[in-house]
Design a protein around this motif. Structure first.
Motif, PDB file in Angstrom:
ATOM      1  N   TYR A 218       0.720  -1.239  -0.060  1.00 19.40           N
ATOM      2  CA  TYR A 218      -0.106  -0.140   0.028  1.00 19.40           C
ATOM      3  C   TYR A 218       1.026   1.117  -0.146  1.00 19.40           C
ATOM      4  CZ  TYR A 218      -3.132   3.835   1.179  1.00 19.40           C
ATOM      5  OH  TYR A 218      -3.866   4.691   1.305  1.00 19.40           O
ATOM      6  N   THR A 219       0.670   2.011  -1.136  1.00 16.62           N
ATOM      7  CA  THR A 219       1.757   3.393  -1.239  1.00 16.62           C
ATOM      8  C   THR A 219       0.903   4.429  -1.875  1.00 16.62           C
ATOM      9  OG1 THR A 219       3.623   4.234  -1.821  1.00 16.62           O
ATOM     10  CG2 THR A 219       2.926   2.598  -3.343  1.00 16.62           C
ATOM     11  N   THR A 220       1.061   5.443  -1.560  1.00 16.70           N
ATOM     12  CA  THR A 220       0.295   6.734  -2.138  1.00 16.70           C
ATOM     13  C   THR A 220       1.588   7.499  -2.975  1.00 16.70           C
ATOM     14  OG1 THR A 220       0.646   7.910  -0.261  1.00 16.70           O
ATOM     15  CG2 THR A 220      -1.483   6.998  -0.488  1.00 16.70           C
ATOM     16  N   LYS A 221       2.766   6.976  -2.669  1.00 16.30           N
ATOM     17  CA  LYS A 221       3.990   7.723  -3.420  1.00 16.30           C
ATOM     18  C   LYS A 221       4.145   7.087  -4.795  1.00 16.30           C
ATOM     19  CE  LYS A 221       5.907   7.961   1.299  1.00 16.30           C
ATOM     20  NZ  LYS A 221       6.564   7.576   2.330  1.00 16.30           N
ATOM     21  N   PRO A 222       4.675   8.055  -5.873  1.00 20.13           N
ATOM     22  CA  PRO A 222       4.620   7.507  -7.172  1.00 20.13           C
ATOM     23  C   PRO A 222       5.763   6.548  -7.093  1.00 20.13           C
ATOM     24  CG  PRO A 222       4.901  10.087  -7.149  1.00 20.13           C
ATOM     25  CD  PRO A 222       4.669   9.462  -5.408  1.00 20.13           C
TER      26      PRO A 222
HETATM   27  P1  ADP Z   1       6.034   3.899   0.933  1.00 19.03           P
HETATM   28  O1  ADP Z   1       6.918   4.934   2.082  1.00 19.03           O
HETATM   29  O2  ADP Z   1       6.988   3.029   0.006  1.00 19.03           O
HETATM   30  O3  ADP Z   1       4.950   4.094   0.377  1.00 19.03           O
HETATM   31  P2  ADP Z   1       5.226   2.717   3.601  1.00 19.03           P
HETATM   32  O4  ADP Z   1       4.698   1.351   3.742  1.00 19.03           O
HETATM   33  O5  ADP Z   1       6.340   3.123   4.485  1.00 19.03           O
HETATM   34  O6  ADP Z   1       5.638   2.719   1.901  1.00 19.03           O
HETATM   35  O7  ADP Z   1       4.050   3.681   3.668  1.00 19.03           O
HETATM   36  C1  ADP Z   1       2.823   3.370   3.111  1.00 19.03           C
HETATM   37  C2  ADP Z   1       2.178   4.755   3.087  1.00 19.03           C
HETATM   38  O8  ADP Z   1       1.630   5.170   4.565  1.00 19.03           O
HETATM   39  C3  ADP Z   1       2.778   5.977   2.476  1.00 19.03           C
HETATM   40  O9  ADP Z   1       2.681   5.740   0.883  1.00 19.03           O
HETATM   41  C4  ADP Z   1       1.789   7.068   3.039  1.00 19.03           C
HETATM   42  O10 ADP Z   1       0.751   7.196   2.052  1.00 19.03           O
HETATM   43  C5  ADP Z   1       1.374   6.351   4.436  1.00 19.03           C
HETATM   44  N1  ADP Z   1       2.317   7.088   5.373  1.00 19.03           N
HETATM   45  C6  ADP Z   1       3.321   6.775   5.862  1.00 19.03           C
HETATM   46  N2  ADP Z   1       3.876   7.476   6.636  1.00 19.03           N
HETATM   47  C7  ADP Z   1       2.996   8.660   6.783  1.00 19.03           C
HETATM   48  C8  ADP Z   1       2.914  10.043   7.454  1.00 19.03           C
HETATM   49  N3  ADP Z   1       4.126  10.334   8.550  1.00 19.03           N
HETATM   50  N4  ADP Z   1       2.168  10.933   7.145  1.00 19.03           N
HETATM   51  C9  ADP Z   1       1.013  10.572   6.459  1.00 19.03           C
HETATM   52  N5  ADP Z   1       1.129   9.234   5.472  1.00 19.03           N
HETATM   53  C10 ADP Z   1       2.118   8.336   5.964  1.00 19.03           C
END
Ligand code: ADP
Length: 267
Positions: A218-222
Motif C-alpha cells: 500500500y503506497t501513495t507515493k509515485p
Molecule cells: P512507502 O513509503 O514506500 O509508500 P510505507 O509502507 O512506508 O511505504 O508507507 C505506506 C504509506 O503510508 C505511504 O505511501 C503513505 O501514504 C502513508 N504514510 C506513511 N507515513 C506517513 C506519515 N508520516 N504521514 C502520512 N502518511 C504516511
C-alpha cells in the motif's frame, strides 16, 4: 560526534549502498556494515524487486519466443527448445539470487542485544540529520530519562525508527517549509513498555483507513514500494511490541511503537 562527521558517515553509507545497487549486487549491498545496513526498508525491498524483475521478464520474453516457434505452420523445434533452455536458465538465476539472500539472512539471525533505546534512537537522528536539514525540517527530541532496557535486535529496531522518520520527512514535503516539524520522543506506557513516538506536521492519516498503511504494497507515493510499514510492524511484533498510527493535533501524523522492557530492568 560532530555534525560534519555524521554527514560524512551518512554520505559514505549512501555512496556504498548506491554503488552496490548500481552494480546490481544486492547481496553485496546486504553484506555492508552496520551504518550501511540502516538503508530504509523500502530501499531494500525495491532492490529485491528489481533483482527479481529481470529474470522474470527474461523468462516471459523467452516463453513468448518459444510459443511463436511452435505456432508456425511448420514448428521450429530446435529454436523452441533453445528458448525453453533460456527459460530454465532465467528461472535458475532468480532462484539462485533468492537462495543467496535467504542464506545471508540466516547468517545474521536477529540478535538479542540488551539495549538502551535512547542511544539507538540518537544514532538514527544523527544518521537522518542530513535528510532533515536538506528538507528544512525542524527536529525536536524528548528522550525520557531512566528508561528500562529492552531486549532485541538493535539494527532492526533502528530500521523501524529510520523508516518512520523518513516517512515523516517525505509526508511533510507537501507543507510549507516553516511548518515542517518533527518530534521524536521516548517514554514508557502504562504497562511499563518502552515507547518510541515519531510525530510530524504533514497531511496526516485518515483515521478510517489508517490500518491500510501497514498492508504490504500500500503506497501513495509515485515511486514508493509500500513495504516499509509492513516490515516495521512485523519487526516490532517479533519483539513482542506494537506499532500503530494516529492523527496528530492540530495536524499531521503520530506513529508509535512499543517494546516490552527487559524483565530485570523493569521498574
Ligand atoms: P512507502 O513509503 O514506500 O509508500 P510505507 O509502507 O512506508 O511505504 O508507507 C505506506 C504509506 O503510508 C505511504 O505511501 C503513505 O501514504 C502513508 N504514510 C506513511 N507515513 C506517513 C506519515 N508520516 N504521514 C502520512 N502518511 C504516511
Amino acid at each position: 560526534m560532530p555534525a560534519s562527521s555524521d554527514h560524512q558517515v551518512q554520505d559514505h553509507a549512501h555512496a556504498e549502498i548506491g554503488q552496490a545497487a548500481a552494480e546490481g549486487d544486492l547481496v553485496a549491498m546486504m553484506e555492508l556494515s552496520h551504518a550501511n545496513r540502516l538503508a530504509t526498508l523500502g530501499y531494500l525491498a525495491a532492490s529485491v524487486t528489481h533483482e527479481m524483475k529481470q529474470p522474470i521478464a527474461a523468462a516471459v520474453t523467452n516463453a513468448m519466443a518459444g510459443l511463436r516457434w511452435l505456432d508456425r505452420p511448420r514448428p521450429d523445434l530446435d529454436r523452441a527448445r533453445a528458448a525453453f533452455d533460456r527459460i530454465v536458465r532465467d528461472g535458475n538465476r532468480a532462484s539462485n539470487t533468492l537462495g543467496r539472500i535467504r542464506a545471508l539472512i540466516r547468517k545474521a539471525p536477529p540478535r538479542n542485544d540488551r539495549l538502551e533505546i535512547n542511544e539507538a534512537i540518537r544514532e538514527v537522528i544523527e544518521l537522518t540529520c542530513g535528510e532533515t536539514m536538506k528538507n528544512a525540517v525542524s527536529v525536536r527530541t524528548e528522550l525520557a530519562d531512566g528508561l528500562p532496557l529492552i531486549e532485541g535486535d538493535r539494527v532492526q529496531l533502528q530500521q523501524v525508527a529510520l523508516n518512520l522518520v523518513i516517512n515523516a520527512v517525505e509526508a511533510m514535503s507537501g507543507v510549507s517549509k516553516e511548518a515542517r516539524e518533527l518530534l521524536i520522543s521516548t517514554g514508557t506506557t502504562e504497562a511499563g513498555d518502552v515507547r518510541v513516538t515519531v510525530q510530524d506536521s504533514g497531511p496526516g492519516v485518515d483515521p478510517d483507513s489508517v490500518n491500510r498503511l501497514f498492508e504490504a504494497f500500500y503506497t501513495t507515493k509515485p515511486s514508493g514500494t509500500g513495504i516499509g510499514l509492513a516490515i516495521c510492524r512485523s519487526i516490532v511484533e517479533a519483539h513482542g511490541g506494537r506499532l500503530w498510527a494516529e492523527t496528530n493535533q492540530p495536524q499531521g501524523a503520530v506513529f508509535q511503537f512499543t517494546v516490552p522492557a527487559q524483565p530485570e530492568s523493569a521498574s
